[in-house]
Design a protein around this motif. Sequence first.
Motif, PDB file in Angstrom:
ATOM      1  N   ASP B  14       0.884  -1.133  -0.080  1.00 56.70           N
ATOM      2  CA  ASP B  14      -0.158   0.050   0.108  1.00 56.70           C
ATOM      3  C   ASP B  14       0.817   1.376  -0.142  1.00 56.70           C
ATOM      4  O   ASP B  14       0.973   1.867   0.945  1.00 56.70           O
ATOM      5  N   PHE B  15       1.532   1.301  -1.064  1.00 56.43           N
ATOM      6  CA  PHE B  15       2.467   2.390  -1.156  1.00 56.43           C
ATOM      7  C   PHE B  15       1.881   3.916  -0.934  1.00 56.43           C
ATOM      8  O   PHE B  15       2.281   4.829  -0.620  1.00 56.43           O
ATOM      9  N   SER B  16       0.599   4.022  -1.516  1.00 54.99           N
ATOM     10  CA  SER B  16       0.097   5.362  -1.516  1.00 54.99           C
ATOM     11  C   SER B  16      -0.284   5.951   0.013  1.00 54.99           C
ATOM     12  O   SER B  16      -0.325   7.209   0.303  1.00 54.99           O
ATOM     13  N   ARG B  17      -0.482   5.052   0.808  1.00 56.95           N
ATOM     14  CA  ARG B  17      -0.650   5.370   2.171  1.00 56.95           C
ATOM     15  C   ARG B  17       0.613   5.186   3.137  1.00 56.95           C
ATOM     16  O   ARG B  17       0.519   5.378   4.347  1.00 56.95           O
ATOM     17  N   ALA B  18       1.818   4.856   2.433  1.00 57.44           N
ATOM     18  CA  ALA B  18       3.086   4.695   3.200  1.00 57.44           C
ATOM     19  C   ALA B  18       3.282   5.916   3.921  1.00 57.44           C
ATOM     20  O   ALA B  18       3.406   6.976   3.303  1.00 57.44           O
ATOM     21  N   GLY B  19       3.703   5.687   5.161  1.00 53.90           N
ATOM     22  CA  GLY B  19       3.883   7.139   5.973  1.00 53.90           C
ATOM     23  C   GLY B  19       2.942   7.559   6.845  1.00 53.90           C
ATOM     24  O   GLY B  19       3.054   8.241   7.847  1.00 53.90           O
ATOM     25  N   GLU B  20       1.744   7.200   6.669  1.00 56.92           N
ATOM     26  CA  GLU B  20       0.538   7.546   7.457  1.00 56.92           C
ATOM     27  C   GLU B  20       0.562   7.423   8.775  1.00 56.92           C
ATOM     28  O   GLU B  20       0.332   8.207   9.710  1.00 56.92           O
ATOM     29  N   ALA B  21       0.801   6.027   8.918  1.00 57.64           N
ATOM     30  CA  ALA B  21       0.874   5.485  10.515  1.00 57.64           C
ATOM     31  C   ALA B  21       2.060   6.470  10.928  1.00 57.64           C
ATOM     32  O   ALA B  21       1.934   6.669  12.288  1.00 57.64           O
ATOM     33  N   SER B  22       3.079   6.271  10.429  1.00 56.51           N
ATOM     34  CA  SER B  22       4.104   7.038  11.261  1.00 56.51           C
ATOM     35  C   SER B  22       3.951   8.509  11.228  1.00 56.51           C
ATOM     36  O   SER B  22       4.354   9.230  12.517  1.00 56.51           O
ATOM     37  N   SER B  23       3.525   9.245  10.563  1.00 57.54           N
ATOM     38  CA  SER B  23       2.967  10.529  10.536  1.00 57.54           C
ATOM     39  C   SER B  23       1.860  10.748  11.663  1.00 57.54           C
ATOM     40  O   SER B  23       2.008  11.757  12.875  1.00 57.54           O
ATOM     41  N   ASN B  24       0.996   9.807  11.875  1.00 59.83           N
ATOM     42  CA  ASN B  24      -0.029   9.865  13.019  1.00 59.83           C
ATOM     43  C   ASN B  24       0.732   9.593  14.475  1.00 59.83           C
ATOM     44  O   ASN B  24       0.329  10.322  15.354  1.00 59.83           O
ATOM     45  N   ILE B  25       1.488   8.757  14.298  1.00 61.13           N
ATOM     46  CA  ILE B  25       2.483   8.464  15.614  1.00 61.13           C
ATOM     47  C   ILE B  25       3.271   9.725  16.190  1.00 61.13           C
ATOM     48  O   ILE B  25       3.268  10.094  17.266  1.00 61.13           O
ATOM     49  N   LYS B  26       3.750  10.318  15.013  1.00 60.64           N
ATOM     50  CA  LYS B  26       4.479  11.477  15.308  1.00 60.64           C
ATOM     51  C   LYS B  26       3.702  12.591  15.924  1.00 60.64           C
ATOM     52  O   LYS B  26       4.108  13.293  16.862  1.00 60.64           O
ATOM     53  N   LYS B  27       2.356  12.931  15.376  1.00 59.14           N
ATOM     54  CA  LYS B  27       1.642  13.904  15.886  1.00 59.14           C
ATOM     55  C   LYS B  27       1.125  13.464  17.370  1.00 59.14           C
ATOM     56  O   LYS B  27       1.200  14.585  18.149  1.00 59.14           O
ATOM     57  N   ALA B  28       0.947  12.256  17.618  1.00 59.42           N
ATOM     58  CA  ALA B  28       0.717  11.896  18.817  1.00 59.42           C
ATOM     59  C   ALA B  28       1.713  12.306  19.745  1.00 59.42           C
ATOM     60  O   ALA B  28       1.211  12.628  20.950  1.00 59.42           O
ATOM     61  N   LEU B  29       2.753  11.696  19.471  1.00 58.49           N
ATOM     62  CA  LEU B  29       3.973  11.956  20.602  1.00 58.49           C
ATOM     63  C   LEU B  29       4.322  13.524  20.671  1.00 58.49           C
ATOM     64  O   LEU B  29       4.287  13.988  21.896  1.00 58.49           O
ATOM     65  N   ARG B  30       3.889  14.486  19.850  1.00 52.85           N
ATOM     66  CA  ARG B  30       4.057  15.644  19.732  1.00 52.85           C
ATOM     67  C   ARG B  30       2.968  15.940  20.822  1.00 52.85           C
ATOM     68  O   ARG B  30       3.179  17.003  21.774  1.00 52.85           O
ATOM     69  N   GLN B  31       1.966  15.786  20.746  1.00 50.85           N
ATOM     70  CA  GLN B  31       0.778  16.123  21.524  1.00 50.85           C
ATOM     71  C   GLN B  31       0.965  15.895  23.185  1.00 50.85           C
ATOM     72  O   GLN B  31       0.638  16.198  24.097  1.00 50.85           O
ATOM     73  N   LEU B  32       1.658  14.622  23.117  1.00 53.48           N
ATOM     74  CA  LEU B  32       1.990  14.053  24.532  1.00 53.48           C
ATOM     75  C   LEU B  32       3.100  14.885  25.057  1.00 53.48           C
ATOM     76  O   LEU B  32       3.754  14.637  26.591  1.00 53.48           O
ATOM     77  N   GLY B  33       3.710  15.724  24.615  1.00 53.98           N
ATOM     78  CA  GLY B  33       4.762  16.676  25.074  1.00 53.98           C
ATOM     79  C   GLY B  33       6.142  15.935  24.852  1.00 53.98           C
ATOM     80  O   GLY B  33       7.236  16.517  25.545  1.00 53.98           O
ATOM     81  N   VAL B  34       6.434  14.907  24.110  1.00 54.01           N
ATOM     82  CA  VAL B  34       7.653  14.015  23.961  1.00 54.01           C
ATOM     83  C   VAL B  34       8.773  15.137  23.160  1.00 54.01           C
ATOM     84  O   VAL B  34       8.322  15.850  22.580  1.00 54.01           O
ATOM     85  N   ASN B  35       9.907  15.119  23.740  1.00 54.82           N
ATOM     86  CA  ASN B  35      10.875  16.060  23.021  1.00 54.82           C
ATOM     87  C   ASN B  35      11.155  15.618  21.836  1.00 54.82           C
ATOM     88  O   ASN B  35      11.126  14.693  21.237  1.00 54.82           O
ATOM     89  N   SER B  36      11.575  16.681  21.064  1.00 56.12           N
ATOM     90  CA  SER B  36      11.788  16.506  19.541  1.00 56.12           C
ATOM     91  C   SER B  36      12.816  15.602  19.089  1.00 56.12           C
ATOM     92  O   SER B  36      12.663  14.793  17.921  1.00 56.12           O
ATOM     93  N   ALA B  37      13.956  15.482  19.991  1.00 55.82           N
ATOM     94  CA  ALA B  37      15.082  14.516  19.172  1.00 55.82           C
ATOM     95  C   ALA B  37      14.255  13.142  19.578  1.00 55.82           C
ATOM     96  O   ALA B  37      14.729  12.022  18.827  1.00 55.82           O
ATOM     97  N   THR B  38      13.452  12.802  20.640  1.00 59.51           N
ATOM     98  CA  THR B  38      13.198  11.482  21.040  1.00 59.51           C
ATOM     99  C   THR B  38      12.046  11.226  19.749  1.00 59.51           C
ATOM    100  O   THR B  38      12.231   9.905  19.365  1.00 59.51           O
ATOM    101  N   ILE B  39      11.112  12.160  19.526  1.00 65.83           N
ATOM    102  CA  ILE B  39      10.304  12.080  18.578  1.00 65.83           C
ATOM    103  C   ILE B  39      10.854  11.648  17.251  1.00 65.83           C
ATOM    104  O   ILE B  39      10.443  10.784  16.407  1.00 65.83           O
ATOM    105  N   ARG B  40      11.811  12.180  16.787  1.00 65.58           N
ATOM    106  CA  ARG B  40      12.748  11.904  15.382  1.00 65.58           C
ATOM    107  C   ARG B  40      13.154  10.478  15.361  1.00 65.58           C
ATOM    108  O   ARG B  40      12.912   9.903  14.445  1.00 65.58           O
TER     109      ARG B  40
END
Lengths: 118, 139
Positions: B14-40
């Motif tokens: 499913d190449f067309s949706r590739a990265g969607e899950a990771s993008s959502n995970i990234k957004k969720a971690l940002r909302q939780l206040g995780v530091n940016s180096a760890t998020i990356r």
Amino acid sequence: MNLREVKQLLDAEVLLGEESLDKEIKTVFACDLMSDVLAFVEDKTILLTGLVNPHTIRTAEMMDINAVVFVRGKTPDEETLKLAKETNIVILSTKHILYTSCGILYSNGLCGANLVTR
Amino acid sequence: MNNIQLSYNIERRDFSRAGEASSNIKKALRQLGVNSATIRRVAVATYEAEMNIIIHSEGGTIGVTVDVDKIRIDAKDTGPGIENIEMAMKEGYSTATSEVRELGFGAGMGLPNMKRCADEFSIESSKGNPTKVSIIIYQ
């Protein structure tokens, strides 16, 4: 240097993010292999690439890269631009080849990105 | 604080949706206040895992568990398994097709890159069986 200067130096067209051209940049990474971007980039940098597809944008998003310059006159399709818009990534397009683009930016004081040493 | 769990299904090819899950995970971690180096680090690990599941497997899941002191990533698929894990962990070794390479992937950096992002890394797989990768990143 800011993105506006990058645009001028590369004689580039702004495809997305005209309002964000004052963003300051310090380093550049250039390649067509997204695996390498994910493996090696440590800095918050800009990406020069000839690979034009949504995966380029996803990769930039993961790495907190907020501007992508497509080289060799390539322009992204609608899907790629839509994703870039959603993820707030500035998109420039230059007619220069990758080598020339890098040379211009380097000779104007922009260094290469710091690499992961972990 | 109770831990927070996220889980995403990843479809094969499913190449067309590739990265969607990771993008959502990234957004969720940002909302939780995780530091940016760890998020990356988490983002790179989940994105590589997501691409691996899409490119190489019959489909799978990515689970993320966020604790106060650490983030755990569990990537599982339903097969077909890795014949030689030692080779797969080598930088530059890849079994990806030219189609995948044209997308900018398949350079043989996926698993090594996941390991590089991890404080603890484990992989279980064999030919004909599911692959399971577990990663712990301390905050």
